[in-house]
Design a protein around this motif. Sequence first.
Motif, PDB file in Angstrom:
ATOM      1  N   LEU A  24       1.573  17.164  -1.346  1.00  0.00           N
ATOM      2  CA  LEU A  24       0.305  17.892  -1.468  1.00  0.00           C
ATOM      3  C   LEU A  24      -0.839  16.940  -1.795  1.00  0.00           C
ATOM      4  CD1 LEU A  24      -1.319  20.519  -1.600  1.00  0.00           C
ATOM      5  CD2 LEU A  24      -0.607  20.745  -3.994  1.00  0.00           C
ATOM      6  N   ALA A  25      -0.610  16.048  -2.765  1.00  0.00           N
ATOM      7  CA  ALA A  25      -1.643  15.083  -3.152  1.00  0.00           C
ATOM      8  C   ALA A  25      -1.992  14.169  -1.988  1.00  0.00           C
ATOM      9  CB  ALA A  25      -1.168  14.267  -4.348  1.00  0.00           C
ATOM     10  N   ALA A  26      -0.984  13.747  -1.238  1.00  0.00           N
ATOM     11  CA  ALA A  26      -1.219  12.861  -0.092  1.00  0.00           C
ATOM     12  C   ALA A  26      -2.073  13.552   0.971  1.00  0.00           C
ATOM     13  CB  ALA A  26       0.114  12.411   0.504  1.00  0.00           C
ATOM     14  N   ARG A  27      -1.764  14.803   1.259  1.00  0.00           N
ATOM     15  CA  ARG A  27      -2.533  15.537   2.269  1.00  0.00           C
ATOM     16  C   ARG A  27      -3.976  15.764   1.812  1.00  0.00           C
ATOM     17  NH1 ARG A  27       2.663  18.242   3.129  1.00  0.00           N
ATOM     18  NH2 ARG A  27       3.418  17.601   5.189  1.00  0.00           N
ATOM     19  N   GLU A  28      -4.168  16.021   0.530  1.00  0.00           N
ATOM     20  CA  GLU A  28      -5.526  16.186   0.006  1.00  0.00           C
ATOM     21  C   GLU A  28      -6.324  14.898   0.172  1.00  0.00           C
ATOM     22  OE1 GLU A  28      -5.153  17.429  -4.029  1.00  0.00           O
ATOM     23  OE2 GLU A  28      -4.619  19.510  -3.528  1.00  0.00           O
ATOM     24  N   LEU A  29      -5.700  13.773  -0.121  1.00  0.00           N
ATOM     25  CA  LEU A  29      -6.401  12.496   0.000  1.00  0.00           C
ATOM     26  C   LEU A  29      -6.682  12.147   1.450  1.00  0.00           C
ATOM     27  CD1 LEU A  29      -4.626  10.342  -2.732  1.00  0.00           C
ATOM     28  CD2 LEU A  29      -6.905  11.366  -2.821  1.00  0.00           C
ATOM     29  N   ILE A  30      -5.741  12.428   2.321  1.00  0.00           N
ATOM     30  CA  ILE A  30      -5.961  12.179   3.751  1.00  0.00           C
ATOM     31  C   ILE A  30      -7.178  12.952   4.244  1.00  0.00           C
ATOM     32  CG2 ILE A  30      -5.017  12.623   6.055  1.00  0.00           C
ATOM     33  CD1 ILE A  30      -2.235  11.925   4.828  1.00  0.00           C
ATOM     34  N   ALA A  31      -7.313  14.196   3.785  1.00  0.00           N
ATOM     35  CA  ALA A  31      -8.446  15.032   4.201  1.00  0.00           C
ATOM     36  C   ALA A  31      -9.776  14.503   3.670  1.00  0.00           C
ATOM     37  CB  ALA A  31      -8.225  16.465   3.718  1.00  0.00           C
ATOM     38  N   LEU A  32      -9.747  13.782   2.550  1.00  0.00           N
ATOM     39  CA  LEU A  32     -10.970  13.255   1.945  1.00  0.00           C
ATOM     40  C   LEU A  32     -11.397  11.914   2.555  1.00  0.00           C
ATOM     41  CD1 LEU A  32     -10.238  14.106  -1.800  1.00  0.00           C
ATOM     42  CD2 LEU A  32     -11.951  15.187  -0.332  1.00  0.00           C
ATOM     43  N   HIS A  33     -10.521  11.266   3.303  1.00  0.00           N
ATOM     44  CA  HIS A  33     -10.816  10.000   3.992  1.00  0.00           C
ATOM     45  C   HIS A  33     -11.387   8.923   3.065  1.00  0.00           C
ATOM     46  CE1 HIS A  33     -10.064  12.017   7.770  1.00  0.00           C
ATOM     47  NE2 HIS A  33     -10.966  12.935   7.481  1.00  0.00           N
ATOM     48  N   PRO A  34     -10.698   8.593   1.990  1.00  0.00           N
ATOM     49  CA  PRO A  34     -11.215   7.496   1.148  1.00  0.00           C
ATOM     50  C   PRO A  34     -11.114   6.167   1.887  1.00  0.00           C
ATOM     51  CG  PRO A  34      -8.999   8.081   0.474  1.00  0.00           C
ATOM     52  CD  PRO A  34      -9.411   9.101   1.502  1.00  0.00           C
ATOM     53  N   ASP A  35     -11.895   5.179   1.442  1.00  0.00           N
ATOM     54  CA  ASP A  35     -11.848   3.865   2.084  1.00  0.00           C
ATOM     55  C   ASP A  35     -10.468   3.237   1.943  1.00  0.00           C
ATOM     56  OD1 ASP A  35     -14.865   2.837   2.790  1.00  0.00           O
ATOM     57  OD2 ASP A  35     -14.841   4.308   1.177  1.00  0.00           O
ATOM     58  N   ILE A  36      -9.821   3.490   0.818  1.00  0.00           N
ATOM     59  CA  ILE A  36      -8.477   2.986   0.574  1.00  0.00           C
ATOM     60  C   ILE A  36      -7.863   3.782  -0.568  1.00  0.00           C
ATOM     61  CG2 ILE A  36      -9.127   1.224  -1.125  1.00  0.00           C
ATOM     62  CD1 ILE A  36      -7.085  -0.659   0.312  1.00  0.00           C
ATOM     63  N   ILE A  37      -6.538   3.829  -0.598  1.00  0.00           N
ATOM     64  CA  ILE A  37      -5.824   4.482  -1.699  1.00  0.00           C
ATOM     65  C   ILE A  37      -5.051   3.422  -2.464  1.00  0.00           C
ATOM     66  CG2 ILE A  37      -4.008   6.128  -2.334  1.00  0.00           C
ATOM     67  CD1 ILE A  37      -4.684   7.678   0.235  1.00  0.00           C
ATOM     68  N   ILE A  38      -5.256   3.371  -3.769  1.00  0.00           N
ATOM     69  CA  ILE A  38      -4.447   2.522  -4.637  1.00  0.00           C
ATOM     70  C   ILE A  38      -3.274   3.365  -5.120  1.00  0.00           C
ATOM     71  CG2 ILE A  38      -4.377   1.233  -6.801  1.00  0.00           C
ATOM     72  CD1 ILE A  38      -7.335   0.575  -6.402  1.00  0.00           C
ATOM     73  N   GLY A  39      -2.062   2.910  -4.830  1.00  0.00           N
ATOM     74  CA  GLY A  39      -0.879   3.673  -5.173  1.00  0.00           C
ATOM     75  C   GLY A  39      -0.014   3.844  -3.940  1.00  0.00           C
ATOM     76  N   PRO A  40       1.091   4.554  -4.091  1.00  0.00           N
ATOM     77  CA  PRO A  40       1.624   5.123  -5.329  1.00  0.00           C
ATOM     78  C   PRO A  40       2.168   4.030  -6.243  1.00  0.00           C
ATOM     79  CG  PRO A  40       3.210   5.371  -3.561  1.00  0.00           C
ATOM     80  CD  PRO A  40       1.989   4.768  -2.933  1.00  0.00           C
ATOM     81  N   VAL A  41       2.666   4.446  -7.409  1.00  0.00           N
ATOM     82  CA  VAL A  41       3.101   3.441  -8.381  1.00  0.00           C
ATOM     83  C   VAL A  41       4.610   3.288  -8.454  1.00  0.00           C
ATOM     84  CG1 VAL A  41       1.008   3.787  -9.737  1.00  0.00           C
ATOM     85  CG2 VAL A  41       3.078   5.032 -10.360  1.00  0.00           C
ATOM     86  N   THR A  42       5.372   4.212  -7.884  1.00  0.00           N
ATOM     87  CA  THR A  42       6.829   4.075  -7.881  1.00  0.00           C
ATOM     88  C   THR A  42       7.361   4.086  -6.451  1.00  0.00           C
ATOM     89  OG1 THR A  42       7.281   6.459  -8.022  1.00  0.00           O
ATOM     90  CG2 THR A  42       7.036   5.254 -10.112  1.00  0.00           C
ATOM     91  N   SER A  43       8.515   3.463  -6.287  1.00  0.00           N
ATOM     92  CA  SER A  43       9.116   3.360  -4.960  1.00  0.00           C
ATOM     93  C   SER A  43       9.574   4.716  -4.439  1.00  0.00           C
ATOM     94  CB  SER A  43      10.288   2.377  -5.008  1.00  0.00           C
ATOM     95  OG  SER A  43       9.843   1.080  -5.367  1.00  0.00           O
ATOM     96  N   SER A  44       9.997   5.606  -5.343  1.00  0.00           N
ATOM     97  CA  SER A  44      10.450   6.934  -4.899  1.00  0.00           C
ATOM     98  C   SER A  44       9.298   7.717  -4.282  1.00  0.00           C
ATOM     99  CB  SER A  44      11.054   7.715  -6.071  1.00  0.00           C
ATOM    100  OG  SER A  44      10.125   7.874  -7.120  1.00  0.00           O
ATOM    101  N   MET A  45       8.105   7.615  -4.861  1.00  0.00           N
ATOM    102  CA  MET A  45       6.952   8.318  -4.306  1.00  0.00           C
ATOM    103  C   MET A  45       6.423   7.619  -3.055  1.00  0.00           C
ATOM    104  SD  MET A  45       6.543  11.073  -6.031  1.00  0.00           S
ATOM    105  CE  MET A  45       8.352  11.088  -5.954  1.00  0.00           C
ATOM    106  N   ALA A  46       6.602   6.304  -2.971  1.00  0.00           N
ATOM    107  CA  ALA A  46       6.223   5.593  -1.754  1.00  0.00           C
ATOM    108  C   ALA A  46       7.048   6.095  -0.566  1.00  0.00           C
ATOM    109  CB  ALA A  46       6.422   4.093  -1.941  1.00  0.00           C
ATOM    110  N   THR A  47       8.310   6.370  -0.815  1.00  0.00           N
ATOM    111  CA  THR A  47       9.177   6.894   0.240  1.00  0.00           C
ATOM    112  C   THR A  47       8.640   8.212   0.790  1.00  0.00           C
ATOM    113  OG1 THR A  47      11.102   5.872  -0.811  1.00  0.00           O
ATOM    114  CG2 THR A  47      11.538   7.645   0.766  1.00  0.00           C
ATOM    115  N   VAL A  48       8.044   9.013  -0.078  1.00  0.00           N
ATOM    116  CA  VAL A  48       7.527  10.326   0.313  1.00  0.00           C
ATOM    117  C   VAL A  48       6.216  10.217   1.071  1.00  0.00           C
ATOM    118  CG1 VAL A  48       6.659  12.543  -0.562  1.00  0.00           C
ATOM    119  CG2 VAL A  48       8.672  11.480  -1.629  1.00  0.00           C
ATOM    120  N   VAL A  49       5.271   9.412   0.565  1.00  0.00           N
ATOM    121  CA  VAL A  49       3.904   9.470   1.086  1.00  0.00           C
ATOM    122  C   VAL A  49       3.596   8.468   2.193  1.00  0.00           C
ATOM    123  CG1 VAL A  49       3.088  10.357  -1.130  1.00  0.00           C
ATOM    124  CG2 VAL A  49       2.904   7.910  -0.657  1.00  0.00           C
TER     125      VAL A  49
END
Length: 369
Positions: free
Chosen positions: A83-108
């Motif tokens: 959900l957080a990833a889709r919200e950020l994609i819709a906002l089109h930031p210049d860059i995203i810092i994160g995620p901070v764990t490998s398990s969440m990297a696998t998801v997003v």
Amino acid sequence: MGKTSLLAGSLALGWALTACTPPEPIRIALLAGLSDRGSDFGESVRNGVILAIEQQNEAGGINGRKIELIVRDDGQDKAKAELAARELIALHPDIIIGPVTSSMATVVIPLMDKAGQIMISPTVASTNFYGKDDNFFRVNCTTREAAIQHARVLYERGARRAGLAFDASNLPFSGTWVEAFSAEFEKLGGSTSATAGFESAGSTRFSDVVARLLAAKPDALVLVASTLDTARLAQQARRQAPGLPLSSSEWAASAEALIEMGGSAVDGLLMTHAYNRSDDSAAYQNFRNAFKQRFQREFGSFSLLAYDTANIVFAAMKKRQAGEGMKRALLTYGPYQGVQQEIRFDANGDATRKVYFTEIRGDAPVQVK
């Protein structure tokens, strides 16, 4: 003439207002776990990013544009992360810092790659993300690099039979770390006496985890878990085997937080971390003092990694040409100078970092290597 004068006046006013309107801010997003039981990790990263952004904005921003931070919490949960990833994609930031764990990297990461969104993580270390030509940049060393160094140091300190407890809820990190440690430790002449996985999100009995490891008669325990879970495992280890040497992976690298959570149980624990605690350089001391003044506490490894990461982004943005994407800019304008180390990306956006070791002695962390 009246209408002409009125039109000219309106145009002049419009130009004047346009000239006075501040430029659009640069939008940088942060994706981290801020509400889970191991949220000290995400908060530490957030604080490092906040400090870097505030300092950059005070210095005038980037090419006259202020930086705006957008924060989303992945809760260390797959559904929340998506959900957080889709919200950020819709906002089109210049860059995203994160995620901070490998398990969440696998998801997003798959979602971000599909959307063409560039991400840069201060802390993700799993070898699962190494050597891939994608939209994901890493600032930290890999689990393999850190675990190999850990195995060597533990062997040098006399350990020969190591029992490993690991958090299986972040298996992309803990699994690759345990695998690399075991291979190197056995190559040196030691052995992995037993491993015990657990789910931090579940109702884990840490006494049982430690008991399973002790049954194989190890001469050292290695804990691959968050700061909170490392502290709880250490407490159980001290109850069941008071004199057994303990060590932890860089996941629990915030020594001050570990002392606060674990108390006397973490006395003597050896930990891997990503910065030189003994550095007396002006850059390091300035960062340390600024962090303490801003947040009224000492920083941890993750804050320094996040601070370096944000400043890498700023440096690339300052040199980025019109129409140039962030991926190309990050790859083109390095190497980047961090607080202590130079950060250099390879063609796949992977960097590395020197590994250090600290031992907790009483209520103070002391760097030993």
